[in-house]
Scaffold this motif. Structure first.
Motif, PDB file in Angstrom:
ATOM      1  N   LEU A 191      37.598  32.434  55.229  1.00  0.00           N
ATOM      2  CA  LEU A 191      38.785  32.189  56.038  1.00  0.00           C
ATOM      3  C   LEU A 191      39.875  33.230  55.802  1.00  0.00           C
ATOM      4  CD1 LEU A 191      38.962  28.309  55.665  1.00  0.00           C
ATOM      5  CD2 LEU A 191      38.507  29.564  57.779  1.00  0.00           C
ATOM      6  N   GLY A 192      39.592  34.239  54.992  1.00  0.00           N
ATOM      7  CA  GLY A 192      40.563  35.301  54.765  1.00  0.00           C
ATOM      8  C   GLY A 192      41.513  35.036  53.626  1.00  0.00           C
ATOM      9  N   GLY A 193      41.188  34.099  52.748  1.00  0.00           N
ATOM     10  CA  GLY A 193      42.045  33.844  51.596  1.00  0.00           C
ATOM     11  C   GLY A 193      42.126  35.052  50.685  1.00  0.00           C
ATOM     12  N   ASP A 194      43.269  35.219  50.035  1.00  0.00           N
ATOM     13  CA  ASP A 194      43.449  36.336  49.121  1.00  0.00           C
ATOM     14  C   ASP A 194      44.182  35.848  47.884  1.00  0.00           C
ATOM     15  OD1 ASP A 194      46.049  35.992  49.964  1.00  0.00           O
ATOM     16  OD2 ASP A 194      46.154  37.881  51.065  1.00  0.00           O
ATOM     17  N   ALA A 239      38.369  42.767  44.851  1.00  0.00           N
ATOM     18  CA  ALA A 239      36.900  42.728  44.876  1.00  0.00           C
ATOM     19  C   ALA A 239      36.388  41.314  45.083  1.00  0.00           C
ATOM     20  CB  ALA A 239      36.356  43.312  43.570  1.00  0.00           C
ATOM     21  N   ARG A 240      37.064  40.345  44.486  1.00  0.00           N
ATOM     22  CA  ARG A 240      36.587  38.966  44.545  1.00  0.00           C
ATOM     23  C   ARG A 240      36.764  38.358  45.933  1.00  0.00           C
ATOM     24  NH1 ARG A 240      38.607  34.107  40.592  1.00  0.00           N
ATOM     25  NH2 ARG A 240      40.619  35.084  40.981  1.00  0.00           N
ATOM     26  N   PHE A 241      37.880  38.646  46.587  1.00  0.00           N
ATOM     27  CA  PHE A 241      38.189  37.976  47.846  1.00  0.00           C
ATOM     28  C   PHE A 241      37.831  38.783  49.084  1.00  0.00           C
ATOM     29  CE2 PHE A 241      41.674  36.095  45.067  1.00  0.00           C
ATOM     30  CZ  PHE A 241      40.907  34.998  44.740  1.00  0.00           C
ATOM     31  N   HIS A 242      37.800  40.100  48.980  1.00  0.00           N
ATOM     32  CA  HIS A 242      37.595  40.917  50.174  1.00  0.00           C
ATOM     33  C   HIS A 242      36.236  41.597  50.245  1.00  0.00           C
ATOM     34  CE1 HIS A 242      41.629  40.111  51.281  1.00  0.00           C
ATOM     35  NE2 HIS A 242      42.190  40.876  50.361  1.00  0.00           N
ATOM     36  N   LEU A 243      35.634  41.908  49.114  1.00  0.00           N
ATOM     37  CA  LEU A 243      34.356  42.624  49.142  1.00  0.00           C
ATOM     38  C   LEU A 243      33.209  41.623  49.067  1.00  0.00           C
ATOM     39  CD1 LEU A 243      35.192  45.734  46.969  1.00  0.00           C
ATOM     40  CD2 LEU A 243      35.544  45.323  49.403  1.00  0.00           C
ATOM     41  N   THR A 244      33.125  40.816  50.105  1.00  0.00           N
ATOM     42  CA  THR A 244      32.101  39.774  50.201  1.00  0.00           C
ATOM     43  C   THR A 244      31.001  40.256  51.134  1.00  0.00           C
ATOM     44  OG1 THR A 244      33.206  38.737  52.074  1.00  0.00           O
ATOM     45  CG2 THR A 244      33.896  38.052  49.873  1.00  0.00           C
ATOM     46  N   GLY A 245      30.123  39.356  51.506  1.00  0.00           N
ATOM     47  CA  GLY A 245      29.045  39.702  52.419  1.00  0.00           C
ATOM     48  C   GLY A 245      29.455  39.714  53.874  1.00  0.00           C
TER      49      GLY A 245
END
Length: 839
Positions: free
Chosen positions: A472-475, A557-563
């Motif tokens: 959902l775009g959480g950061d 890295a945790r929130f944006h570099l996903t699949g």
């Protein structure tokens, strides 16, 4: 078949030319015989199924085209003379009798179930003229060419899928026959290898395309995409139309029903960006009229369609096969309005049928289905879900399974409530209107109730149980508040809650007495207190801001570099940049207006670029500027397809490479600082890279390498051992310890401080200088309080601004609509000509 050696049917196993197809069709037609017999075919996107379909039509045999799952019920209801089963080993003939047992009208060519109501004995009777006229109209407005190759993304037995076959074969185009899902990489490999130019989708298809990152796919030969089978939300129409413009293909939004063979209207692609909520104009050869309704709104009526593709009529039993035309025009059951520019828009339904996930569902038939299983229920439908009220002691889970099996709806589209008494009118008849007022649990998982919480915290719409915080775009800015709210709701959070679908989050069976605090939350809380306390001279422990850069890299890295797809990643990074930059610029602007303390470079977050000057206080925001620049550069790197693929392939090695590049400026290898002003972002982004690498380190040796990098590079950077110890200790915790033992009250305090850390950093420069000479502790407390107040105010301002933007856009659309209306009134014939000539 007059297209000779042109490819007609293309499969992963080979190609069938038009000449070969004609020969196969002729051979199968001879086997079916010369006298008409009722043929039933289980539709499939295979060569044998297409051959059988064409053979029945060319031989004059009325064809009942069914899905394999409904074959038994329809065979029992209509008693076909011949049953055809396409199998892996070829087409299986089941000849029940040599001569037909039925009296069949000579115009009858095809029998189809009404859209979605598979297994129903009520069928649509279509003629060859219906099929020919609709295929010609579709081929005309889509401008189908012999060079086109369309993939079969929809079932053959579904009128939409069948129309793709008919219209492309009519023009000598190729069909890429496959039953693979669009979520299967092999589908796209085949599509690219065979130079696919078109595919069709219902709204759910576009949900799947979103999930697989369709927008980043390279499809060099794609010429158009069509959509029908239910309403696609206007914002998604705009988004896909814009994607098509960028990539060089057109989006055709279409409207139809099985009763009209397939299509009745289409929206010209050039109108999709401005009129996405409409169904467009009638197809060539067709026309609409609005039939007034007794209680209809002004300007609306039931949409009635006329054209050569309107069915002969319905069949409910074998005797109806002898009927000729019983219908001259089609009452669609949809309530519509006609705009001044000639476009039609659906505004409601005047019958009980509901279009749910692309399927046309008759709630009354669902009630009959459940009654056969000893379940008494009332059903009502809408655009998104079917509501089922079942009389106790019905088991909601069992009811849902029965409905799903009988309708083909996904479980998430069926909501069931078990009630003591079903609502009835005074007359004793069912009160279906009252069913909508019942309390319906989703029935999927207890976590479904959390969707509203996610929507509130993240300020997004359309949250479903399949979403996660990350999707959902959480950061990092929303992570803290979300984790606190979830922990209160569930009592405990798993370490990977941010990537866990909402449906999988649930409270533990036993309350947990121990509490844990996410290390990133703890570090953010401690770091901001260190920053404020040091500046206010309560103590002297510098390094908090630099530690926050490492935490920022970890959270990036945790929130944006996903699949997620590349486009979705970039949108989320852009949203994070806005969440940092907008409140920063707003605060700096307010201070400038009140005190004139900062200059324009600070206002535009360019203080670090222009460098210091006498009396300069723009250095206050070096951390914010550095973080914005670093995120922007990271987004620019990942926008390059090759680098995006490289990061996905080497998620740990990529940030290690970035770290090595960062060390060039950390150690000033090129001696730039002696001659030039080097912005802070350039000097410190190696710390961000350490946090990034820490988040992607999944093994002990990988964490050890990152730790070694921190141990080697942090000492000596500040020439301040205490400051270096603070940064190094925080980074080591970040690398090795995902959470810390805590207590409930500590979690709440740390969470509030961490969530407000950006706002505290922005505002403390104007608070502590007015108090620290009186009482340093008071200066720190006041700075924290003002920052937290700004943190609470900012979301309210953001939502208000978003509402103003939406209203402004709506007003602009209204003005454009009026302008278009005036233009269309002044030139009524011009539109008509355009419509007839539009492909």
């Amino acid at each position: 078949m007059s297209f000779g050696d042109r490819p007609a049917l293309i499969t992963a196993g080979g190609t069938v030319s038009y000449a070969d197809l004609a020969a196969r069709v002729a051979a199968t037609a001879r086997r079916l015989g010369g006298s008409p017999r009722l043929v039933m075919l289980s539709g499939a996107n295979t060569v044998d199924a297409v051959v059988a379909y064409l053979a029945a039509l060319s031989g004059g045999h009325p064809l009942l085209l069914v899905t394999a799952g409904a074959a038994g019920d329809l065979a029992a209801a209509y008693d076909p003379d011949v049953v055809l089963h396409p199998t892996a080993g070829g087409l299986v003939f089941e000849e029940r009798r040599a001569a037909s047992a039925h009296a069949v009208h000579p115009d009858l060519a095809l029998l189809l179930s009404t859209s979605g109501s598979t297994g129903s004995p009520k069928l649509v009777r279509l003629s060859l003229d219906n099929l020919q006229a609709n295929a010609e109209a579709i081929a005309e407005y889509l401008d189908i060419r012999p060079t086109d190759r369309a993939a079969t993304t929809l079932p053959m037995h579904y009128c939409y899928g069948l129309s793709v076959i008919n219209s492309h074969l009519l023009r000598g185009a190729g069909l890429i026959l496959t039953e693979l899902s669009v979520t299967d990489a092999c589908f796209w490999d085949l599509f690219r290898a065979e130079r696919g130019t078109a595919f069709a989708g219902v709204p759910y298809t576009f949900d799947l395309l979103d999930r697989i990152g369709f927008e980043r796919m390279r499809l060099p030969h794609l010429r158009y995409v069509t959509q029908a089978g239910g309403r696609l939300a206007p914002d998604r129409v705009r988004r896909y139309a814009a994607l098509g413009r960028r990539a060089g293909w057109d989006l055709f939004v279409m409207y139809g029903q099985t009763e009209a063979t397939a299509r009745m209207a289409y929206l010209p692609p050039e109108l999709a960006p401005t009129r996405p909520s409409t169904i467009g104009v009638p197809i060539p050869g067709g026309s609409f009229r609005l039939s007034p309704l007794p209680e209809g709104a002004p300007g609306t009526g039931e949409l009635v369609y006329s054209g050569p593709n309107v069915m002969l009529g319905y069949a409910s039993e074998p005797a109806d096969l002898a009927l000729g035309r019983t219908v001259d025009e089609l009452h669609t059951g949809d309530i519509a309005r006609r705009a001044p520019d000639g476009l039609y828009e659906i505004v409601g339904r005047c019958g009980q049928f509901a279009k749910i996930r692309g399927l046309r569902i008759d709630p009354l038939r669902v009630e009959h289905l459940l009654d056969r299983h000893a379940v008494t229920a009332y059903c009502v439908g809408g655009d998104d879900e079917l509501l089922v009220a079942a009389r106790e002691p019905a088991d909601p889970a069992r009811v849902r399974r029965l409905v799903v099996a009988g309708t083909g709806l996904p479980p998430g589209a069926v909501r069931v409530a078990a009630v003591a008494e079903l609502p009835r009118l005074p007359s004793g008849k069912p009160d279906h209107a009252a069913v909508r007022g019942l309390a319906f649990p989703t029935g999927l998982s207890p976590a479904d109730d959390l969707c509203a919480l996610y929507a509130e915290v993240l300020d997004v719409d359309g949250v479903t149980p399949d979403h996660s915080f990350v999707s959902l775009g959480g950061d990092s800015l929303s992570y803290v508040e979300m984790s606190l709210r979830l922990e209160r709701a569930l009592g405990h959070l798993p370490v990977d809650w941010h990537t866990t679908p909402i449906r999988s989050l649930r409270a533990p069976s036993r309350p947990r007495r121990r509490h844990a605090l996410d290390t990133t939350v703890a570090l953010r809380a401690v770091a901001i207190v260190l920053v404020v306390g040091t500046h206010a001279t309560l103590f002297n422990l510098s390094g908090g801001a630099h530690l926050l850069l490492g935490v920022a890299g970890f959270n990036f890295a945790r929130f944006h570099l996903t699949g997620a797809g590349r486009g979705e990643r970039l949108r989320h990074i852009g949203a994070s940049i806005r969440r940092i930059a907008v409140p920063s610029v707003a605060w700096i602007a307010a201070v400038m207006l009140v005190s004139g303390q900062y200059g324009l470079p600070s206002l535009f977050l360019l203080g670090g670029v222009f460098g210091p000057s006498p009396g300069w206080s723009g250095w206050h925001f070096w951390f914010v500027e550095a973080l914005v620049y670093i995120l922007a550069v990271a987004a620019a790197l990942l926008a390059v397809p090759a680098l995006d693929r490289l990061e996905r392939r080497y998620p740990y090695g990529f940030p290690i490479g970035v770290l090595l590049i960062g060390l060039l400026t950390r150690y000033d290898v090129f001696g730039l600082r002696e001659h030039y002003h080097v912005p802070s972002a350039v000097r410190v982004f190696w710390l961000f890279a350490i946090g990034w690498a820490a988040a992607k380190a999944t093994t002990g040796w990988q964490r050890a390498v990152v730790t070694l990098a921190a141990v080697v590079t942090v000492p000596g950077y500040f020439d301040d051992p205490a400051r270096e110890a603070v940064v190094l200790a925080g980074l080591v915790l970040l690398i090795w310890v995902p959470s810390l033992p805590s207590a409930g009250v500590v979690n709440r305090v740390a969470g509030v401080l961490a969530a407000g850390s950006l706002y505290i950093y922005l505002t403390h420069w104007q608070v502590y200088p007015r108090l620290d000479h009186h009482n340093a502790l008071l200066a720190v407390v006041a700075s924290l309080a003002v920052g937290l107040a700004y943190a609470a105010l900012a979301p309210l301002v953001r939502r208000a601004a978003a509402a103003l933007v939406r209203r402004a856009r709506a007003a602009a659309r209204f003005r454009r609509s009026r302008a278009n209306a005036r233009a269309s009134i002044s030139k009524p014939r011009a539109f008509a000509l355009d419509r007839q000539e539009s492909p």
